[in-house]
Every structure is written in structure tokens, then in C-alpha cells.
Design a protein around this motif. Structure first.
Motif, mmCIF file in Angstrom:
data_model
loop_
_atom_site.group_PDB
_atom_site.id
_atom_site.type_symbol
_atom_site.label_atom_id
_atom_site.label_comp_id
_atom_site.label_asym_id
_atom_site.label_seq_id
_atom_site.Cartn_x
_atom_site.Cartn_y
_atom_site.Cartn_z
ATOM 1 N N GLY A 228 0.780 -1.222 0.000
ATOM 2 C CA GLY A 228 0.000 0.000 0.000
ATOM 3 C C GLY A 228 0.815 1.278 0.000
ATOM 4 O O GLY A 228 0.244 2.372 -0.026
ATOM 5 N N GLU A 229 2.133 1.184 0.004
ATOM 6 C CA GLU A 229 2.978 2.380 0.043
ATOM 7 C C GLU A 229 2.884 3.167 -1.267
ATOM 8 O O GLU A 229 2.938 2.602 -2.358
ATOM 9 C CB GLU A 229 4.438 1.986 0.291
ATOM 10 N N VAL A 230 2.728 4.489 -1.159
ATOM 11 C CA VAL A 230 2.797 5.375 -2.316
ATOM 12 C C VAL A 230 4.245 5.816 -2.481
ATOM 13 O O VAL A 230 4.816 6.459 -1.605
ATOM 14 C CB VAL A 230 1.883 6.602 -2.139
ATOM 15 N N MET A 231 4.845 5.460 -3.611
ATOM 16 C CA MET A 231 6.244 5.758 -3.839
ATOM 17 C C MET A 231 6.431 7.213 -4.280
ATOM 18 O O MET A 231 5.507 7.869 -4.761
ATOM 19 C CB MET A 231 6.809 4.820 -4.904
ATOM 20 N N ASN A 232 7.660 7.719 -4.144
ATOM 21 C CA ASN A 232 7.966 9.079 -4.592
ATOM 22 C C ASN A 232 7.906 9.215 -6.106
ATOM 23 O O ASN A 232 7.595 10.295 -6.629
ATOM 24 C CB ASN A 232 9.363 9.487 -4.120
ATOM 25 N N HIS A 233 8.208 8.132 -6.813
ATOM 26 C CA HIS A 233 8.292 8.169 -8.278
ATOM 27 C C HIS A 233 7.016 8.719 -8.901
ATOM 28 O O HIS A 233 5.905 8.247 -8.633
ATOM 29 C CB HIS A 233 8.552 6.768 -8.815
ATOM 30 N N GLY A 234 7.166 9.768 -9.721
ATOM 31 C CA GLY A 234 6.055 10.299 -10.487
ATOM 32 C C GLY A 234 5.114 11.204 -9.739
ATOM 33 O O GLY A 234 4.143 11.691 -10.323
ATOM 34 N N ASN A 235 5.376 11.455 -8.443
ATOM 35 C CA ASN A 235 4.456 12.336 -7.730
ATOM 36 C C ASN A 235 5.162 13.602 -7.244
ATOM 37 O O ASN A 235 6.386 13.721 -7.302
ATOM 38 C CB ASN A 235 3.740 11.608 -6.584
ATOM 39 N N GLY B 298 -0.427 12.200 -10.114
ATOM 40 C CA GLY B 298 -1.082 12.578 -11.353
ATOM 41 C C GLY B 298 -1.752 13.935 -11.166
ATOM 42 O O GLY B 298 -1.104 14.916 -10.817
ATOM 43 N N THR B 299 -3.066 13.980 -11.358
ATOM 44 C CA THR B 299 -3.811 15.224 -11.135
ATOM 45 C C THR B 299 -4.620 15.178 -9.842
ATOM 46 O O THR B 299 -5.388 16.096 -9.555
ATOM 47 C CB THR B 299 -4.777 15.479 -12.303
ATOM 48 N N GLN B 300 -4.440 14.123 -9.053
ATOM 49 C CA GLN B 300 -5.213 13.959 -7.821
ATOM 50 C C GLN B 300 -4.436 14.479 -6.620
ATOM 51 O O GLN B 300 -3.303 14.084 -6.375
ATOM 52 C CB GLN B 300 -5.577 12.487 -7.615
ATOM 53 N N TRP B 301 -5.076 15.360 -5.867
ATOM 54 C CA TRP B 301 -4.475 15.902 -4.648
ATOM 55 C C TRP B 301 -4.864 15.027 -3.468
ATOM 56 O O TRP B 301 -6.028 14.663 -3.293
ATOM 57 C CB TRP B 301 -4.942 17.333 -4.411
ATOM 58 N N ASN B 302 -3.883 14.656 -2.627
ATOM 59 C CA ASN B 302 -4.127 13.788 -1.490
ATOM 60 C C ASN B 302 -3.529 14.392 -0.222
ATOM 61 O O ASN B 302 -2.336 14.737 -0.190
ATOM 62 C CB ASN B 302 -3.487 12.409 -1.710
#
Length: 273
Positions: free
Chosen positions: A76-83, A110-114
Motif C-alpha cells: 500500500g505504500e505510495v512511492m515518490n516516483h512520479g508524484n 497525477g492530477t489527484q491531490w491527497n
């Protein structure tokens, strides 16, 4: 923000020995835990900038990773790559060389703010440098509450020591950093040790160039392996003039265990109440 070195403020008479003795109790109290943080909400080396009593400030940290690691270290980890990480930092000068700060973390995938979490900090700079004499030293304490997909341990902390000196147009700063965890799954392990450092030179008034080095050296109870720990070198421009002072840097990972390319910027937004 004011620079004690440039303003030649009155230096508090505190020896380096007594400074570190005063921090020993705090460090030992935190010693039994560690943090495995991965969220790059800020990438900076702390120097002798600190707000005067009653002074407000706002900095906007923007960091992006066009090319980074893609293998998760936990499910479930969100990686740094691409964000891109966007973090406003509010700070207020308490006086007596103390500054209180608050970060609000967010990540653009992407275009989604979290929303990613928040953290508070307290910076203490008891040793300040007179122009051409001595050095500056202090510590910054942080407590974080971060969502699981960005850090596996929700509650964490940091003790970042600040040691530096100006040499005419040159500035040299080192930040030894100890990361801690206050929630599962790492609450009973040793601290993680990181290092941030900066060497820069003022080219003209209000404009400096420098390099910054960041390393994640791992748990204190394991030998350091520079090939398997994070190692990043940044080329950075510092612009202190103009209506919005800023710094901009491009970082290159030095091994296969580090994000290949990272871009960072910090904007000092004018704020007045």
C-alpha cells in the motif's frame, strides 16, 4: 526571517559542551524507538535562520520525483516516483531563540491531490554566530502524524541537530538527524540516523550557489552500507532577494537504492499580520 549572522545579534553565552549536555536527557528518552519515514515533505538543510519574537513566516515546499524507485517497502505504500509533494510550513517566533512551526503535507499523484498528514516542530538556536567569530548551533524537534500509505508508522518524531559556520562568503552546515517511531510496527527498535549537509558560496548579494548532501544511513545498530542506503547530492541556487525569496535544487541519487532524480523548491511567501 532574520539571519542572526547578518544582523549581528547578541550571542547567548552557551558552550557547545553544555548545549549537548542539555539535550542528552531528551535524546535518551527517545532512544528506544525508530522511524522508517519515506514522505519527502521537505528537503532542506537547517541553518541559522530563525524568526524573531512575534514574527510570522510562511514557506511553501514543492518537491517532485520524475524518476524514482518503484518497488514498495510495504503493502500500500505510495512511492515518490512520479508524484509531487506540496507542503506549506507556517512558523512563529516565540523569542529566546525559539521558533514554532506547523507543516500540512499533501501529495499530487497525477492530477489527484491527497492529504498526507501534518507535523509540528520546535526549533531552538541557543548558540548564534557573531560576524566572523564563533559558530551557530541548535536543534529542531518534530512530531508527525502521517497517513499509512506515506509512512508505515503513523506517529513519528525527529531530533535534528544544527551545527554551522560562515567563512566570509562561504556557509558550511551539518544536520545529524535521529528519526523515531511512536507507533507500530517499529516502536521497539533503534533510531534511524540520517545526515544532511550544505556547502554554499554567496556569488553576489542575495544570490548563492551550493551543494547539499542527504543520506539515510539506517538503524544505529547496523553497520552502514553506502550501496544500500539512500544517498542524494543536490546542486542548489539560493535567491534571497526579490519579493519572494526562494531556493531551487536538482538532486541525483548516488546508488540504485535511491530515487534517481529529484527536483526541489522552497518559496518564502511574504506574510504579515
Amino acid at each position: 526571517m532574520q539571519r542572526p549572522y547578518q544582523a549581528n545579534q547578541k550571542t547567548i553565552s552557551v558552550s557547545l559542551q553544555s548545549f549537548f549536555q542539555g539535550l542528552t536527557t531528551v535524546f535518551l528518552a527517545l532512544w528506544l524507538s525508530t522511524s522508517y519515514a519515506v514522505l519527502q515533505d521537505e528537503i532542506q538543510v537547517y541553518d541559522d535562520e530563525i524568526n524573531a519574537k512575534g514574527e510570522y513566516s510562511l514557506e511553501l515546499h514543492v518537491n517532485s520525483t520524475p524518476s524514482g524507485l518503484t518497488s514498495q517497502s510495504y503493502p500500500g505504500e505510495v512511492m515518490n516516483h512520479g508524484n509531487t509533494r506540496i507542503t506549506p510550513e507556517f512558523a512563529y517566533g516565540l523569542g529566546h531563540d525559539l521558533e514554532l512551526g506547523l507543516y500540512v503535507n499533501s501529495v499530487m499523484v497525477g492530477t489527484q491531490w491527497n492529504y498526507a498528514g501534518f507535523k509540528g516542530r520546535l526549533k531552538w538556536l541557543p548558540i548564534q554566530e557573531k560576524k566572523g567569530d564563533g559558530f551557530f548551533a541548535g536543534v529542531n524537534f518534530e512530531l508527525s502524524n502521517t497517513l499509512y500509505q506515506y509512512e508505515q508508522s503513523q506517529y513519528s518524531g525527529e531530533a535534528r541537530f544544527i551545527i554551522g559556520k560562515h567563512f566570509d562568503e562561504w556557509l558550511v552546515v551539518v544536520n545529524p538527524i535521529f528519526d523515531f517511531s511512536f507507533s507500530q510496527p517499529y516502536t521497539n527498535q533503534n533510531p534511524m540516523f540520517n545526515l544532511a549537509s550544505r556547502v554554499s558560496r554567496e556569488i553576489t548579494e542575495g544570490f548563492s550557489l551550493g551543494v547539499e548532501y542527504y543520506s539515510n544511513l539506517g538503524s544505529l545498530n547496523y553497520p552502514v552500507n553506502l550501496q544500500t542506503t539512500g544517498q542524494t547530492l543536490f546542486a542548489v541556487a539560493y535567491v534571497d532577494a526579490g519579493p519572494v525569496p526562494f531556493q531551487f535544487g536538482i538532486g541525483r541519487g548516488l546508488n540504485s537504492s535511491t530515487d534517481s532524480w529529484t527536483v526541489k523548491a522552497i518559496f518564502s511567501v511574504p506574510i504579515d499580520f
